[in-house]
Design a protein around this motif. Structure first.
Motif, PDB file in Angstrom:
ATOM      1  N   GLN A  32      -0.099   7.899  11.020  1.00  0.00           N
ATOM      2  CA  GLN A  32       0.917   6.846  11.341  1.00  0.00           C
ATOM      3  C   GLN A  32       2.190   7.068  10.924  1.00  0.00           C
ATOM      4  O   GLN A  32       3.080   6.870  11.878  1.00  0.00           O
ATOM      5  N   LEU A  47      -0.435  10.457   0.888  1.00  0.00           N
ATOM      6  CA  LEU A  47      -1.127   9.587   1.603  1.00  0.00           C
ATOM      7  C   LEU A  47      -2.371   9.898   2.134  1.00  0.00           C
ATOM      8  O   LEU A  47      -2.688  11.397   2.384  1.00  0.00           O
ATOM      9  N   SER A  74       0.954  -1.005   0.081  1.00  0.00           N
ATOM     10  CA  SER A  74      -0.099   0.068  -0.007  1.00  0.00           C
ATOM     11  C   SER A  74       0.915   1.047  -0.049  1.00  0.00           C
ATOM     12  O   SER A  74       2.132   1.231   0.003  1.00  0.00           O
ATOM     13  N   SER A  92      -5.508   9.106   7.503  1.00  0.00           N
ATOM     14  CA  SER A  92      -5.386   8.241   8.574  1.00  0.00           C
ATOM     15  C   SER A  92      -3.880   7.442   8.621  1.00  0.00           C
ATOM     16  O   SER A  92      -3.297   7.319   9.661  1.00  0.00           O
ATOM     17  N   ILE A  93      -3.391   7.507   7.458  1.00  0.00           N
ATOM     18  CA  ILE A  93      -2.035   7.132   7.097  1.00  0.00           C
ATOM     19  C   ILE A  93      -1.062   7.964   7.349  1.00  0.00           C
ATOM     20  O   ILE A  93       0.027   7.660   8.051  1.00  0.00           O
ATOM     21  N   GLN A  94      -1.297   9.055   7.028  1.00  0.00           N
ATOM     22  CA  GLN A  94      -0.330  10.519   7.274  1.00  0.00           C
ATOM     23  C   GLN A  94      -0.062  10.284   9.014  1.00  0.00           C
ATOM     24  O   GLN A  94       1.016  10.507   9.360  1.00  0.00           O
ATOM     25  N   GLY A 108       1.116   3.821   2.287  1.00  0.00           N
ATOM     26  CA  GLY A 108       1.591   3.833   3.706  1.00  0.00           C
ATOM     27  C   GLY A 108       3.025   2.953   3.766  1.00  0.00           C
ATOM     28  O   GLY A 108       3.956   3.417   4.340  1.00  0.00           O
ATOM     29  N   GLN A 109       2.731   1.828   3.314  1.00  0.00           N
ATOM     30  CA  GLN A 109       4.050   0.598   3.425  1.00  0.00           C
ATOM     31  C   GLN A 109       5.104   1.001   2.603  1.00  0.00           C
ATOM     32  O   GLN A 109       6.177   1.009   3.042  1.00  0.00           O
TER      33      GLN A 109
END
Length: 350
Positions: free
Chosen positions: A196, A189, A160, A192-194, A162-163
Motif C-alpha cells: 500500500q 511494516l 497503526s 500487505s501494508i508495504q 502504516g497510518q
C-alpha cells in the motif's frame, strides 16, 4: 559519469569518514569509511533504488544528501548548486527542496504532537503560509495520503504503523520538495501494508513530479518502484543499471549473490542460490584492491592488488566496479580509463 546533463542531483567522489576514538582522552585511532568515493547521478523524475546489506553506508549517504551529516570530502550538486558550501538561508531553502521519509514510523513522529501539528510544523518553521493556508494544506495532505481529515487531532499512538508512515509521508510533502530520500520506508511494516505504501509513493510521484532515492536492503521491494538500481558495498557503488536489465542479469559478483537471495513469487521457478564465504571486511580496515575480493568466487590476482577498480560503463547504461566483470560475462573490453579514482587518503584526513 554519463547522465549528468539530465541530473537533478550529482555526487562526485563523495566521502564520509567517522573517527574511531579510544582511551580516556578520546584519541583518534582510525577512521570508519562509511562512504568512500561515491559517484552518482540521479535523474529528474526517476526513482533510484539504493540497495546493500546493513552497514554498507547507504543510510549515511542519504544523510549526506539531505545535509543531516557533513561530508569529509567530495561534491554534492543539486540543480547546479554546491550543497556542501550552503549556509544560513541558502541551506534553509535547500531543506525545503530535499526531504526525507524515515524508516521507523514509531520513532520518527513526536508522540506529544497530533498528526495535524506534525504535518503543520514544517510550514511553521519555514513561514511559508498563513494560518488559514496552513490549515487547508494540512487537510489536503492528510486526504492525499489516505487519512481522513478528522483524524488530524489524534496522536501517533492512536494510529497503526502504516497510518503513521502515511503521516510521515505527508510531513515530507508539506513544503513541495523536488527530491525525497526514502530511507527504508517500508521495512518496519507488514508485507500487505508495504504494498500500500509503495503504491502511494508511486501515485504521489506521478501527481507531484517527485524524484526519489529509495534506500532498502530488500531487492524484491526495490524492484517494483525503481527505474534504476545502485548496489552499494562497503561504502562504494559497485553496480548501477536500469532496473529491468539488472533483474534480468546482475554483472557484479556481489550483486549476483544479492539477487540470488531474493525470493521469486513463482513457485515453479528455480534460482540457484549463491552463498558468499566469510563476512564483510571492517570499514575501519578496508582491504587493498577490490573490497569484495575476499568473498568473491571469481577473484584473481588483479583483484587483490591496488588500485581499487573504478566504476566503469561496460555496456550502455551498466556501470560496474569490477576488474573481471566484462571477462566473466563475455563482454569485450570497454576501453574505459582504468586509473585510480581521486579521493582522500589517510594523510589527507582532518
Amino acid at each position: 559519469m554519463t547522465g549528468e546533463a539530465l541530473a537533478i542531483l550529482t555526487l562526485r567522489n563523495l566521502q564520509k569518514y567517522f573517527p574511531v576514538e579510544k582511551g580516556l582522552f578520546s584519541r583518534s585511532t582510525g577512521w570508519v569509511k562509511a562512504v568512500d568515493g561515491v559517484d552518482l547521478s540521479v535523474h529528474r523524475g526517476e526513482t533510484l533504488g539504493l540497495v546493500g546489506e546493513s552497514g554498507c553506508g547507504k543510510s549515511t549517504l542519504g544523510k549526506l544528501i539531505t545535509r543531516l551529516e557533513g561530508a569529509t570530502g567530495g561534491e554534492i550538486e543539486f540543480e547546479g548548486r554546491d550543497t556542501l558550501s550552503l549556509k544560513g538561508s541558502a541551506l534553509r531553502e535547500l531543506r525545503r527542496e530535499i526531504q526525507t521519509i524515515f524508516q521507523d514510523p514509531y520513532s520518527s513522529l513526536n508522540p506529544r504532537m497530533t498528526a495535524y501539528d506534525i504535518i503543520e510544523e514544517p510550514l511553521l518553521v519555514h513561514g511559508t503560509a498563513s494560518k488559514t493556508e496552513r490549515r487547508n494544506r494540512v487537510f489536503e495532505l492528510l486526504e492525499t495520503v489516505g487519512i481522513r481529515r478528522e483524524y488530524g487531532g489524534r496522536y501517533p499512538h492512536e494510529f497503526s504503523g502504516g497510518q503513521r508512515q502515511r503521516i510521515g509521508i505527508a510531513r515530507a510533502l508539506a513544503l513541495n520538495p523536488k527530491l525525497v530520500v526514502c530511507d527504508e520506508p517500508v521495512s518496519a511494516l507488514d508485507v500487505s501494508i508495504q504494498a500500500q505504501i509503495l503504491n502511494l509513493l508511486e501515485k504521489l510521484q506521478k501527481e507531484f513530479g517527485l524524484t526519489y532515492i529509495f534506500i532498502s536492503h530488500d531487492l524484491s521491494v526495490v524492484e517494483h518502484i525503481s527505474d534504476r538500481i545502485a548496489i552499494m558495498y562497503l561504502g562504494q557503488i559497485v553496480e548501477l543499471a536500469e532496473s529491468s536489465a539488472f533483474y534480468a542479469q546482475a554483472y557484479h559478483p556481489y550483486s549476483e549473490a544479492l539477487l540470488s537471495a531474493s525470493p521469486i513469487p513463482d513457485p515453479t521457478a528455480a534460482r540457484q542460490r549463491i552463498i558468499l564465504k566469510g563476512d564483510p571486511p571492517s570499514p575501519i580496515d578496508v582491504p587493498a584492491g577490490c573490497r569484495f575480493h575476499m568473498r568473491c568466487p571469481h577473484a584473481a590476482e588483479i583483484c587483490r592488488a591496488d588500485p581499487t577498480p573504478p566504476l566503469e560503463e561496460i555496456t550502455p547504461g551498466r556501470w560496474v566496479r569490477c576488474w573481471r566483470a566484462g571477462e566473466i560475462r563475455g563482454i569485450p573490453e570497454s576501453g574505459a580509463n582504468r586509473t585510480e579514482p581521486t579521493g582522500l587518503h589517510q594523510n589527507d584526513l582532518p
